[in-house]
Write a protein that holds these residues in place. Sequence first.
Motif, PDB file in Angstrom:
ATOM      1  N   HIS A 137      17.480  18.134 -15.290  1.00  0.00           N
ATOM      2  CA  HIS A 137      17.622  16.950 -14.944  1.00  0.00           C
ATOM      3  C   HIS A 137      16.330  16.110 -15.649  1.00  0.00           C
ATOM      4  N   SER A 169      24.008  22.660   1.101  1.00  0.00           N
ATOM      5  CA  SER A 169      23.671  21.666   0.815  1.00  0.00           C
ATOM      6  C   SER A 169      24.667  21.326  -0.287  1.00  0.00           C
ATOM      7  N   PRO A 170      25.354  20.264  -0.270  1.00  0.00           N
ATOM      8  CA  PRO A 170      26.151  19.827  -1.542  1.00  0.00           C
ATOM      9  C   PRO A 170      25.626  19.803  -2.452  1.00  0.00           C
ATOM     10  N   GLY A 171      24.603  19.867  -2.682  1.00  0.00           N
ATOM     11  CA  GLY A 171      23.617  19.824  -3.952  1.00  0.00           C
ATOM     12  C   GLY A 171      23.651  21.184  -4.556  1.00  0.00           C
ATOM     13  N   ASP A 172      23.649  22.242  -3.694  1.00  0.00           N
ATOM     14  CA  ASP A 172      23.923  23.475  -4.147  1.00  0.00           C
ATOM     15  C   ASP A 172      24.877  23.676  -4.997  1.00  0.00           C
ATOM     16  N   LEU A 173      26.210  23.004  -4.966  1.00  0.00           N
ATOM     17  CA  LEU A 173      27.695  23.021  -5.698  1.00  0.00           C
ATOM     18  C   LEU A 173      27.145  22.345  -6.904  1.00  0.00           C
ATOM     19  N   ASP A 174      26.573  21.064  -6.915  1.00  0.00           N
ATOM     20  CA  ASP A 174      26.278  20.315  -8.186  1.00  0.00           C
ATOM     21  C   ASP A 174      25.276  21.280  -8.960  1.00  0.00           C
ATOM     22  N   GLU A 175      24.397  21.977  -8.438  1.00  0.00           N
ATOM     23  CA  GLU A 175      23.581  22.774  -9.431  1.00  0.00           C
ATOM     24  C   GLU A 175      24.462  24.143 -10.105  1.00  0.00           C
ATOM     25  N   ARG A 176      25.510  24.499  -9.552  1.00  0.00           N
ATOM     26  CA  ARG A 176      26.361  25.435 -10.047  1.00  0.00           C
ATOM     27  C   ARG A 176      27.111  25.038 -11.225  1.00  0.00           C
ATOM     28  N   GLU A 177      27.102  23.802 -11.147  1.00  0.00           N
ATOM     29  CA  GLU A 177      27.647  22.868 -12.629  1.00  0.00           C
ATOM     30  C   GLU A 177      27.084  23.104 -13.751  1.00  0.00           C
ATOM     31  N   VAL A 178      25.750  23.500 -13.433  1.00  0.00           N
ATOM     32  CA  VAL A 178      24.813  23.459 -14.831  1.00  0.00           C
ATOM     33  C   VAL A 178      24.271  24.750 -14.611  1.00  0.00           C
ATOM     34  N   TRP A 179      24.863  25.784 -14.145  1.00  0.00           N
ATOM     35  CA  TRP A 179      24.341  27.360 -14.273  1.00  0.00           C
ATOM     36  C   TRP A 179      23.959  27.781 -15.600  1.00  0.00           C
TER      37      TRP A 179
END
Length: 292
Positions: free
Chosen positions: A135, A209-219
């Motif tokens: 980011h 945290s919903p942010g955990d799912l966002d970070e999975r998108e950029v695994w």
Amino acid sequence: MKAINPDDFRADHKFSIKHAPTQVDLGLTDEHKKDALKEVSKELSKQQDKMYANNRYSVLVVLQGMDTSGKDSLIREVFKNFNARGVNVFSFKQPTSAELEHDYLWRHYIALPEKGKFAVFNRSHYENVLVTRVHPEYLLKENLPGIEDVKDIPKDFWQMRYEQINHFEKHITQNGMIVLKFFLHLGKEEQRQRLLRRLEKKSHNWKFSPGDLDEREVWEKYQEYYEDMIQNTSHNHAPWYAIPCDDKKAARLMVASIILEEIKKYDFREPEVDEKVLDNIHLYENKLKSEK
């Protein structure tokens, strides 16, 4: 039990994250892993006591890993037998406004352990070549000269940061700090299962945290940058260890065992007792025993 050899987990400039396992079989039941960890943790505590008396060295343990890789529970279980004065844990989250008024290493430098003590960094200065690389807009908060927009970030920026981190770690190791860095290597499917457990188990909902799912998108980006980070910052004076952590209990035992094996290489000699004390030790003992 399969012997845990630190060299088996050392990650260097040839490190390949795709070929690094996320699971390893130690040949132990869960109960045996817990018992083995208890013994290693007790021995670590004894080593810290000797190091405290020696007053020449300190230890910095760096933990990095994707969300749900088990950093918090690892710290709790590995260091539970330590005297409270012997270890400090720092969890580095988003930098505060005050921290952003300094360079990115400042908040980590002031958290370094005193001689004789351990410090554990739960996330660390390496966030500044991981999260900010995934980011890059986060860099704008640092008010760096010449960077007004993401497009202003120079091509050699991340290599420059690797060099700064390497100099930082070289400096502290030359002044008596033992630096051991652990990448908790988690499989993507295992992370999915752990996130689901956080949602399904009411007592663990607060961890999600919903942010955990966002970070999975950029695994994949994270995997690429973890590999690059390790390749550029693993050195003999501050090595990286890639720890398979799909099995939390095994990961805890591996980290604790590696720390113990590495610090046992140092000669933590306790200070010599004054000759006057030695010559009169029985006199002092008898005096104390004779008190009513």
